[in-house]
Scaffold this active site. Structure first.
Site, mmCIF file in Angstrom:
data_model
loop_
_atom_site.group_PDB
_atom_site.id
_atom_site.type_symbol
_atom_site.label_atom_id
_atom_site.label_comp_id
_atom_site.label_asym_id
_atom_site.label_seq_id
_atom_site.Cartn_x
_atom_site.Cartn_y
_atom_site.Cartn_z
ATOM 1 N N ASP A 23 0.948 -0.149 2.806
ATOM 2 C CA ASP A 23 0.802 1.210 3.332
ATOM 3 C C ASP A 23 -0.609 1.450 3.841
ATOM 4 O O ASP A 23 -0.796 2.103 4.862
ATOM 5 C CB ASP A 23 1.166 2.245 2.273
ATOM 6 C CG ASP A 23 1.018 3.655 2.828
ATOM 7 O OD1 ASP A 23 1.736 3.966 3.791
ATOM 8 O OD2 ASP A 23 0.170 4.410 2.328
ATOM 9 N N HIS A 70 5.660 15.422 -5.257
ATOM 10 C CA HIS A 70 4.802 15.094 -4.106
ATOM 11 C C HIS A 70 4.946 16.194 -3.067
ATOM 12 O O HIS A 70 6.059 16.618 -2.753
ATOM 13 C CB HIS A 70 5.191 13.757 -3.481
ATOM 14 C CG HIS A 70 4.390 13.458 -2.252
ATOM 15 N ND1 HIS A 70 3.127 12.909 -2.311
ATOM 16 C CD2 HIS A 70 4.639 13.684 -0.932
ATOM 17 C CE1 HIS A 70 2.647 12.785 -1.087
ATOM 18 N NE2 HIS A 70 3.545 13.255 -0.231
#
Lengths: 448, 448
Positions: free
Chosen positions: A161, A82
């Site tokens: 999220d 990531h």
């Protein structure tokens, strides 16, 4: 338990229990706790911070708000990378097929670009036909078939999220490293990974401009991932100038294909090999000794040199509905109708590039989004001919603009002309920053 | 201008302009800025604070969100008193008629009690027929006719405060001294005053338990009022034990009537005279010299002794629809059906009273509210026979409980039995705190 008491606790710097954090996050996700309470709590978190235990609890609560993918039937290690994002930051398109070619599984869920930064999904969608919105079943099927699959965020993964991010975006609470860490790690850990390599960008084109902020975020993410039983390493890498030479969606796909052919810009190649080496290492490759990481670097190089990375990429493109012929003929990618050059006003050496401004120039051309729902033009962008440390003659091209609209060209040109600082200096005086500045969690990361 | 940028500015400790604060407050009042943004900003204000200029701008913006009463046609000075609230804190019922009897105008808008603290409106409504929800026209009419009028908050006054207070209550942002100051001062300044005396309570029964917090709030309010061109003084007064002897709505009205008859508890009488003296002084009475405040104390005493305060109170009660005969026959006030005594378990001296707990005991009896919409029982409450410093024999009554329900009696008794700390100590060792601890703004307050 009352939300207002939990807000007060955080406001006064107290440590919340996992149960209390779970109450807030599940209440927010189910719309049982009003947004005005969640946003007050988010601001208190931003200004008061969190302990490591609170952060782990927050990450776990956000992870538990949705599905966790289960790839345990796939027997090789599941790894991912990531990046916190930047300009010309395109390594995912190389890394996923490369690690898959090494025998690992890479179930990569990525995001879209916003503002000056690009997004992996937008780049993939520059490939005609490529589908990033697969169902979780299709995601699983592609992953099993070729070892890597790259899709967009789904409704099933970490819905908390989505809820929190939408609020953070409008309440000035995006910047908290704790909230960033929980957002990233909850989504990544939902991928059912064994290991994760983090590429934390720092510099003028990064979200975290200051190295200490980037390092702090990297440490939080490494610790949080490990608390949740994953092997995690973070590389702090330079984003003071764009990565590679191409900025813009189709142009970046083209540059990734070049890297997988053994060509392409040195900095991009180097970073791909280094990140891939860590993915392979955390995936258990390279042997157990002191040379393990170096072995993985060599292995990554061999996978590129042998064409196996490119083959794997071709396979993934085909399985996700894309035109696999772009791999051998990048001209099949969307092409801008016009090109224009930005010429150097003086002779000298490039002392600095205004990285964020260059990203904005690509956005202004139509290659990025100012708002979340803006459409983007995959064809437009920039090719940088000169980067920090390069010498240049007066009138020599600094970069080429690929554009489809004259008005946008002029806006981008105005930005770009102000983005190059040219000095009469020696190469040593204007040397760019180290590409890889630090590895966080390297020691523990080596173990499995 | 975007709300998120203003939230960020405050989050990062920046100073907002009056225009920016005005944008937020008018947007909040008109429901154009969502509550989740306002609450994030409120939390940032709580944790970051405000400059004096920001606070003045916030107060002005909240004031400007509604109507300002205009009593300029009434030629004598308009003065008021505001207290931050406590247990047995009933001076308003004496002060308004007293100052009116001195020739000043007192347009007093008050609140209701919540939790352990009482509210002026609830006390007034213990008087049969007394209307506190007058229209602004009727308010003006009563004020003009008798020099004082006492009503509840109206929808026209500072609607921004209603909006913000509702959010603060559920987002843990009630406690900010800046937000408290703006809330109080915006409402008080809407009364069209020339001068304001603030009674800021400190001690175990006050909202601000610590003297430094109370002093800070007092300074903010004095400065803010003066920035807006008003004469303002704040008295820091003790709330470590209840004020006077009676706690409970009808019981407190009865005690105020006693004070206006020249009777009643010494501490209550003293505080009434002191606050009244400051109201008269800021209203321009007492002469210009060094003895002005002392002259006003004497004048206040004379107005009570002559019965003029009581006459004025009787007049106001009549004009606001209340039974004026309660003034001469307090037995006409609501009476609880039962009485019970709490007896001292030991001989000694009262070293401390748990002031907040005593307020809660009255609330538990039904005399107060736990939630905003609870009904209250005007008749119930307590009469304290012993206060800090008093000596007591074992078995002697500490207080009398006036109650209407056995179950509530027992709950109140349990609280009260734990509220008295009795020690074997000398009078000097357990002397109560000074009733008036400090006057803030006294020097400037003398001038006009």
């Amino acid at each position: 338990m009352r939300a207002v008491d939990l807000i007060r606790k955080k406001r006064d710097g107290g440590e919340m229990t996992a149960e209390e954090i779970g109450f807030l996050i599940s209440g927010a996700t189910a719309d049982e706790i009003p947004e005005y309470q969640i946003s007050a709590w988010l601001m208190a978190v931003l200004l008061r911070g969190m302990t490591r235990a609170e952060l782990a609890a927050l990450t776990a609560a956000m992870l538990d708000s949705g599905e966790r993918l289960d790839f345990s039937a796939l027997l090789a290690p599941k790894v991912d990378k990531h990046s916190t994002g930047g300009v010309g930051d395109k390594t995912s398109l190389v890394l996923a097929p490369l690690a898959a070619a090494a025998g690992l599984y890479v179930p990569m869920i990525s995001g879209r670009g916003l503002g000056h930064t690009g997004g992996t999904l937008d780049k993939l969608e520059a490939i005609p036909g490529f589908k990033t919105q697969l169902s979780l079943q299709d995601f699983h099927r592609v992953l099993e078939a070729c070892g890597c699959a790259m899709i967009g965020q789904t409704a099933e993964i970490a819905p908390a999220d989505k809820k929190l991010y939408a609020l953070r975006d409008v309440t000035g609470t995006v910047e908290s490293p704790y909230l960033i860490c929980a957002s990233i790690m909850s989504k990544k850990l939902a991928e059912g990974l064994d290991a994760l390599v983090l590429d934390v960008k720092t510099g003028s084109g990064a979200f975290m401009k200051r190295e200490e902020d980037a390092a702090f975020l990297a440490e939080l993410m490494v610790e949080t991932g490990r608390l949740m039983g994953k092997r995690v390493v973070a590389l702090l890498t330079d984003m003071d100038q764009p990565l590679g030479r191409n900025v813009g969606n189709a142009l970046e796909v083209e540059e990734c294909i070049a890297v997988m052919r053994g060509e392409g810009a040195e900095d991009l190649k180097d970073l791909c090999v280094e990140l891939a080496a860590w993915m392979l290492r955390l995936g258990g490759l390279g042997g157990g000794g002191a040379n393990a990481l170096e072995n993985c670097r060599k292995l990554a190089g061999e996978i590129i040199a042998s064409g196996r990375a490119l083959d794997k990429f071709r396979e993934m493109v085909r399985l996700q509905g894309g035109d696999e012929h772009v791999v051998d003929d990048p001209q099949r990618l969307p092409q801008a109708r016009y090109r224009a050059e930005v010429l150097s006003p003086a002779a000298g050496r490039i002392a600095a590039l205004a990285c964020e401004q260059i990203g904005l120039a690509s956005c202004v051309l139509g290659g990025g989004r100012e708002k979340k729902d803006d459409a983007i033009d995959a064809a437009v962008g920039l090719v940088l001919h000169k980067k920090v440390g390069d010498s240049v003659e007066a009138g020599e091209p600094l970069c080429t603009i690929h554009y489809n609209s004259k008005a946008r060209l002029e806006a981008a040109r105005a930005l770009l002309e102000k983005s190059y600082r040219i000095e009469n200096a020696s190469a040593a005086a204007v040397a760019g920053r180290e590409l890889i500045q630090r590895v966080i969690g390297a020691e523990e990361g080596k173990g499995s």
